[in-house]
Design a protein around this motif. Sequence first.
Motif, PDB file in Angstrom:
ATOM      1  N   ASP A  75      -5.446   1.680   2.102  1.00  0.00           N
ATOM      2  CA  ASP A  75      -5.778   0.895   3.491  1.00  0.00           C
ATOM      3  C   ASP A  75      -6.176  -0.471   2.788  1.00  0.00           C
ATOM      4  O   ASP A  75      -5.357  -1.655   2.508  1.00  0.00           O
ATOM      5  N   GLU A  76      -6.539  -0.743   1.562  1.00  0.00           N
ATOM      6  CA  GLU A  76      -6.377  -1.581   0.513  1.00  0.00           C
ATOM      7  C   GLU A  76      -5.350  -2.248   0.118  1.00  0.00           C
ATOM      8  O   GLU A  76      -5.035  -3.206  -0.165  1.00  0.00           O
ATOM      9  N   VAL A  78      -1.953  -1.891   1.696  1.00  0.00           N
ATOM     10  CA  VAL A  78      -1.758  -2.345   2.450  1.00  0.00           C
ATOM     11  C   VAL A  78      -2.464  -4.177   3.254  1.00  0.00           C
ATOM     12  O   VAL A  78      -2.072  -5.253   3.710  1.00  0.00           O
ATOM     13  N   GLU A  79      -4.194  -3.832   3.452  1.00  0.00           N
ATOM     14  CA  GLU A  79      -4.848  -5.247   2.989  1.00  0.00           C
ATOM     15  C   GLU A  79      -4.737  -6.340   2.018  1.00  0.00           C
ATOM     16  O   GLU A  79      -4.840  -7.463   1.924  1.00  0.00           O
ATOM     17  N   GLY A  80      -3.669  -6.415   0.756  1.00  0.00           N
ATOM     18  CA  GLY A  80      -3.606  -6.945  -0.453  1.00  0.00           C
ATOM     19  C   GLY A  80      -4.595  -7.095  -1.321  1.00  0.00           C
ATOM     20  O   GLY A  80      -4.619  -8.060  -1.896  1.00  0.00           O
ATOM     21  N   LYS A  81      -5.786  -6.307  -1.275  1.00  0.00           N
ATOM     22  CA  LYS A  81      -7.215  -5.977  -1.377  1.00  0.00           C
ATOM     23  C   LYS A  81      -6.480  -5.292  -3.037  1.00  0.00           C
ATOM     24  O   LYS A  81      -7.231  -5.687  -3.866  1.00  0.00           O
ATOM     25  N   LYS A 157       2.671   3.753   4.498  1.00  0.00           N
ATOM     26  CA  LYS A 157       1.818   3.325   5.516  1.00  0.00           C
ATOM     27  C   LYS A 157       2.643   4.538   6.479  1.00  0.00           C
ATOM     28  O   LYS A 157       1.533   4.454   7.507  1.00  0.00           O
TER      29      LYS A 157
END
Length: 167
Positions: A75-76, A78-81, A157
Amino acid sequence: MYVTGNLTTDQLPDLGVTGLKEGLDTPSLCILAGLGKDESPFQIEHYFKLTLEELNIKLPDRRKAAIEYALAIVDEIVEGKKEIISGTKEIRYKAIDSYDFFSESKKYCYDSIGFETAYGLFDTIDELSCSNIPWNPEKTNEQLISETKTELFEELKKWKDKIKNGA
């Protein structure tokens, strides 16, 4: 992270502070949040376990915790974090390797959890990064790394969807 061994006892008071900031409130959580890093590990663990009981939180087994930790990192990414290589390193070495998924493998490394393609792409990037010899006469290794990073991103993903759908 706690179940997988990636969160130390002295970090639990910070977790308590985060819980309070997110609106959770129990007597043991307040005590946990107020404990210092120099407190006895037994005392910190005691209040952590009481907090879990008061909040009716059941910790997952190590296998499930490893997968949940890995999914949180996806998730991090994919979110660019989180950068894809450092994030995938964390997935591989801290999350997935905290459980012996390797022993469950049938044909390919980590195929029991459907992570074999992502693992292969990650390994390819590592090998390309270390290679002094061009792998493809028409492209530089840097171009191949860039393309493989894109494939890895898409595969992470897909892997998340596979896990969420019960694979």
